[in-house]
Write an enzyme that holds these catalytic residues in place. Structure first.
Site, PDB file in Angstrom:
ATOM      1  N   GLY A 135       0.730  -1.058   0.043  1.00  0.00           N
ATOM      2  CA  GLY A 135       0.100   0.100  -0.008  1.00  0.00           C
ATOM      3  C   GLY A 135       0.864   1.242   0.012  1.00  0.00           C
ATOM      4  O   GLY A 135       0.734   2.242   0.806  1.00  0.00           O
ATOM      5  N   ARG A 195       0.102   5.772  -1.406  1.00  0.00           N
ATOM      6  CA  ARG A 195      -0.182   6.998  -1.099  1.00  0.00           C
ATOM      7  C   ARG A 195      -0.153   6.622   0.564  1.00  0.00           C
ATOM      8  O   ARG A 195       0.151   5.641   1.158  1.00  0.00           O
ATOM      9  CB  ARG A 195      -1.514   7.368  -1.403  1.00  0.00           C
ATOM     10  CG  ARG A 195      -2.421   6.137  -1.144  1.00  0.00           C
ATOM     11  CD  ARG A 195      -3.986   6.489  -1.810  1.00  0.00           C
ATOM     12  NE  ARG A 195      -5.016   5.336  -1.814  1.00  0.00           N
ATOM     13  CZ  ARG A 195      -5.918   5.339  -0.922  1.00  0.00           C
ATOM     14  NH1 ARG A 195      -6.046   6.300   0.028  1.00  0.00           N
ATOM     15  NH2 ARG A 195      -6.708   4.272  -0.965  1.00  0.00           N
ATOM     16  N   THR A 207       4.305  -1.477  -3.047  1.00  0.00           N
ATOM     17  CA  THR A 207       3.357  -2.276  -3.891  1.00  0.00           C
ATOM     18  C   THR A 207       2.184  -1.282  -4.016  1.00  0.00           C
ATOM     19  O   THR A 207       1.913  -0.404  -3.183  1.00  0.00           O
ATOM     20  CB  THR A 207       2.749  -3.728  -3.179  1.00  0.00           C
ATOM     21  OG1 THR A 207       2.045  -3.208  -2.105  1.00  0.00           O
ATOM     22  CG2 THR A 207       4.040  -4.360  -2.682  1.00  0.00           C
ATOM     23  N   SER A 243      -3.868  -0.884  14.462  1.00  0.00           N
ATOM     24  CA  SER A 243      -4.448   0.182  15.111  1.00  0.00           C
ATOM     25  C   SER A 243      -4.969   0.148  16.515  1.00  0.00           C
ATOM     26  O   SER A 243      -5.389  -1.096  17.006  1.00  0.00           O
ATOM     27  CB  SER A 243      -5.971   0.505  14.221  1.00  0.00           C
ATOM     28  OG  SER A 243      -6.462   1.522  14.781  1.00  0.00           O
ATOM     29  N   TYR A 249     -13.493  -3.329  10.863  1.00  0.00           N
ATOM     30  CA  TYR A 249     -12.030  -2.711  11.072  1.00  0.00           C
ATOM     31  C   TYR A 249     -11.592  -3.509  12.125  1.00  0.00           C
ATOM     32  O   TYR A 249     -10.501  -3.758  12.459  1.00  0.00           O
ATOM     33  CB  TYR A 249     -12.299  -1.176  10.857  1.00  0.00           C
ATOM     34  CG  TYR A 249     -10.772  -0.631  10.822  1.00  0.00           C
ATOM     35  CD1 TYR A 249     -10.003  -0.637   9.603  1.00  0.00           C
ATOM     36  CD2 TYR A 249     -10.375   0.062  12.094  1.00  0.00           C
ATOM     37  CE1 TYR A 249      -8.897  -0.099   9.675  1.00  0.00           C
ATOM     38  CE2 TYR A 249      -9.204   0.821  12.006  1.00  0.00           C
ATOM     39  CZ  TYR A 249      -8.396   0.765  10.917  1.00  0.00           C
ATOM     40  OH  TYR A 249      -7.073   1.057  10.675  1.00  0.00           O
TER      41      TYR A 249
HETATM   42  N1  LIG Z   1      -4.616   7.105   9.032  1.00  0.00           N
HETATM   43  C1  LIG Z   1      -5.012   6.646  10.243  1.00  0.00           C
HETATM   44  O1  LIG Z   1      -5.478   7.409  11.117  1.00  0.00           O
HETATM   45  C2  LIG Z   1      -4.492   5.317  10.776  1.00  0.00           C
HETATM   46  C3  LIG Z   1      -4.756   5.005  11.898  1.00  0.00           C
HETATM   47  C4  LIG Z   1      -4.607   3.632  12.535  1.00  0.00           C
HETATM   48  C5  LIG Z   1      -3.868   2.825  11.544  1.00  0.00           C
HETATM   49  N2  LIG Z   1      -4.011   3.000  10.251  1.00  0.00           N
HETATM   50  C6  LIG Z   1      -3.239   1.958   9.308  1.00  0.00           C
HETATM   51  O2  LIG Z   1      -2.477   2.355   8.773  1.00  0.00           O
HETATM   52  C7  LIG Z   1      -2.227   1.671   7.492  1.00  0.00           C
HETATM   53  C8  LIG Z   1      -2.206   2.630   6.080  1.00  0.00           C
HETATM   54  O3  LIG Z   1      -3.196   3.636   6.414  1.00  0.00           O
HETATM   55  P1  LIG Z   1      -3.212   5.163   5.700  1.00  0.00           P
HETATM   56  O4  LIG Z   1      -3.793   5.803   6.542  1.00  0.00           O
HETATM   57  O5  LIG Z   1      -2.176   5.242   4.966  1.00  0.00           O
HETATM   58  O6  LIG Z   1      -4.451   4.541   4.602  1.00  0.00           O
HETATM   59  P2  LIG Z   1      -4.693   5.254   2.844  1.00  0.00           P
HETATM   60  O7  LIG Z   1      -4.056   6.537   2.732  1.00  0.00           O
HETATM   61  O8  LIG Z   1      -6.009   4.866   2.613  1.00  0.00           O
HETATM   62  O9  LIG Z   1      -3.612   4.111   2.077  1.00  0.00           O
HETATM   63  C9  LIG Z   1      -3.999   2.924   2.193  1.00  0.00           C
HETATM   64  C10 LIG Z   1      -3.194   2.033   1.165  1.00  0.00           C
HETATM   65  O10 LIG Z   1      -3.608   0.585   1.176  1.00  0.00           O
HETATM   66  C11 LIG Z   1      -3.770   0.168  -0.083  1.00  0.00           C
HETATM   67  N3  LIG Z   1      -4.661  -0.802  -0.228  1.00  0.00           N
HETATM   68  C12 LIG Z   1      -5.845  -1.076   0.169  1.00  0.00           C
HETATM   69  N4  LIG Z   1      -6.571  -2.014  -0.160  1.00  0.00           N
HETATM   70  C13 LIG Z   1      -5.683  -2.972  -0.539  1.00  0.00           C
HETATM   71  C14 LIG Z   1      -5.327  -4.145  -1.187  1.00  0.00           C
HETATM   72  N5  LIG Z   1      -6.293  -5.012  -1.339  1.00  0.00           N
HETATM   73  N6  LIG Z   1      -4.161  -4.577  -1.754  1.00  0.00           N
HETATM   74  C15 LIG Z   1      -3.165  -3.710  -1.674  1.00  0.00           C
HETATM   75  N7  LIG Z   1      -3.189  -2.536  -1.324  1.00  0.00           N
HETATM   76  C16 LIG Z   1      -4.423  -2.133  -0.607  1.00  0.00           C
HETATM   77  C17 LIG Z   1      -4.301   1.577  -0.884  1.00  0.00           C
HETATM   78  O11 LIG Z   1      -4.142   1.250  -2.212  1.00  0.00           O
HETATM   79  P3  LIG Z   1      -5.172   2.224  -3.226  1.00  0.00           P
HETATM   80  O12 LIG Z   1      -4.702   3.314  -3.447  1.00  0.00           O
HETATM   81  O13 LIG Z   1      -5.272   1.221  -4.551  1.00  0.00           O
HETATM   82  O14 LIG Z   1      -6.735   1.876  -2.611  1.00  0.00           O
HETATM   83  C18 LIG Z   1      -3.451   2.481  -0.198  1.00  0.00           C
HETATM   84  O15 LIG Z   1      -2.159   2.389  -0.664  1.00  0.00           O
HETATM   85  C19 LIG Z   1      -3.522   0.759   7.582  1.00  0.00           C
HETATM   86  O16 LIG Z   1      -3.261  -0.420   7.595  1.00  0.00           O
HETATM   87  C20 LIG Z   1      -4.412   1.346   8.257  1.00  0.00           C
HETATM   88  O17 LIG Z   1      -5.220   0.558   8.793  1.00  0.00           O
HETATM   89  C21 LIG Z   1      -4.181   4.339   9.851  1.00  0.00           C
END
Ligand SMILES: NC(=O)c1ccc[n+]([C@@H]2O[C@H](COP(=O)([O-])OP(=O)(O)OC[C@H]3O[C@@H](n4cnc5c(N)ncnc54)[C@H](OP(=O)(O)O)[C@@H]3O)[C@@H](O)[C@H]2O)c1
Length: 233
Positions: free
Chosen positions: A10, A13, A33, A141, A156
């Site tokens: 992921g 972004r 990836t 998380s 989630y």
């Molecule tokens: N942001 C927060 O506040 C927060 C808090 C706690 C935990 N987290 C965790 O941190 C991690 C990153 O989150 P983020 O905030 O950076 O989210 P994000 O900006 O929404 O990015 C999510 C990434 O995961 C990819 N993804 C989604 N489904 C996928 C799949 N089936 N196969 C491969 N890639 C996939 C997306 O690709 P596409 O662009 O193709 O959709 C994107 O690159 C996650 O595991 C999230 O649960 C985030």
């Protein structure tokens, strides 16, 4: 530390993109990836513009055949993964509860957030075991911690609680081989998932993930962290 290869899922972004940037800046060979060639290309170009060379492979963590294909590509290029960051994730049930969330949403969320990391770990563990060195960081998380469970965003939460349990299991499997597997809560981070009101930057969100990926041989194993401090599962 020797020259190592880190793979971040992921990575097109959000926190994953920032992890690639910082790992490349620290001199690692970095594989990111993305789910589509177009998002892989634009992320690679954006990273290149900031002076970071990152190789991208197209991979959907919910699809076993896509994972297999990506690792065949890496094998052919002679690339083995020393550090795996299971970062890719979805949050599909914001505002829903355990009562009104469709079962298909539970299935999709568990597939991406839990079984994806399991399949990714199984793809890299044999090589890590042979080389007797490895780091796996599962981006989890606080919403999955037992002490904070409630009925909101149940799919989630369940996917992250299960990812935390998986962290302990993988840590046990790798412990005799110099492999450390840990989970991280990055906090509430300004990404598409976290939204614009989140207090944390992606740099802050990436901090503890990187800290775990870069631990020496006496680093923790089978634990969960936020802000470089152990927290309960
Ligand atoms: N942001 C927060 O506040 C927060 C808090 C706690 C935990 N987290 C965790 O941190 C991690 C990153 O989150 P983020 O905030 O950076 O989210 P994000 O900006 O929404 O990015 C999510 C990434 O995961 C990819 N993804 C989604 N489904 C996928 C799949 N089936 N196969 C491969 N890639 C996939 C997306 O690709 P596409 O662009 O193709 O959709 C994107 O690159 C996650 O595991 C999230 O649960 C985030």
């Amino acid at each position: 530390m020797d020259y190592k290869t880190a793979l971040v899922t992921g990575a097109n972004r959000g926190i994953g993109f920032e992890l690639c940037r910082q790992l490349a800046q620290r001199g690692f060979r970095v594989v990111g990836t993305a789910r589509t060639q177009a998002s892989a290309d634009s992320a690679r170009e954006a990273l290149n513009l900031s002076g970071c060379e990152v190789l991208f492979v197209v991979l959907d963590t919910s699809d076993a055949s896509s994972i297999k294909k990506a690792f065949l590509e890496l094998d052919k290029a002679g690339i083995s993964v020393d550090i795996l960051i299971n970062n890719a994730g979805v949050f599909l049930d914001n505002g829903k509860t355990v009562v009104d969330t469709d079962v298909s949403v539970f299935e999709e969320t568990l597939q991406v957030n839990t079984l994806g990391p399991l399949m990714m770990a199984r793809a890299v563990l044999p090589g890590m075991m042979r080389r007797r060195w490895g780091r796996i960081v599962n981006v989890s998380s606080g919403m999955g911690q037992f002490e904070s469970l409630d009925g909101w965003a149940a799919a989630y939460r369940l996917s992250k609680t299960a990812l935390n349990a998986l962290t302990i299991m993988l840590a046990d499997a790798g412990s005799a081989y110099g492999i450390q597997v840990n989970a991280v809560c990055p906090g509430w981070v300004q990404t598409a998932m976290g939204g614009a009101s989140a207090p944390r930057t992606v740099e802050k969100g990436a901090e503890t993930i990187l800290w775990l990926a870069l631990q020496g041989d006496d680093g923790p194993n089978g634990k969960m962290f936020r802000d470089m401090t152990e927290i309960p599962f």
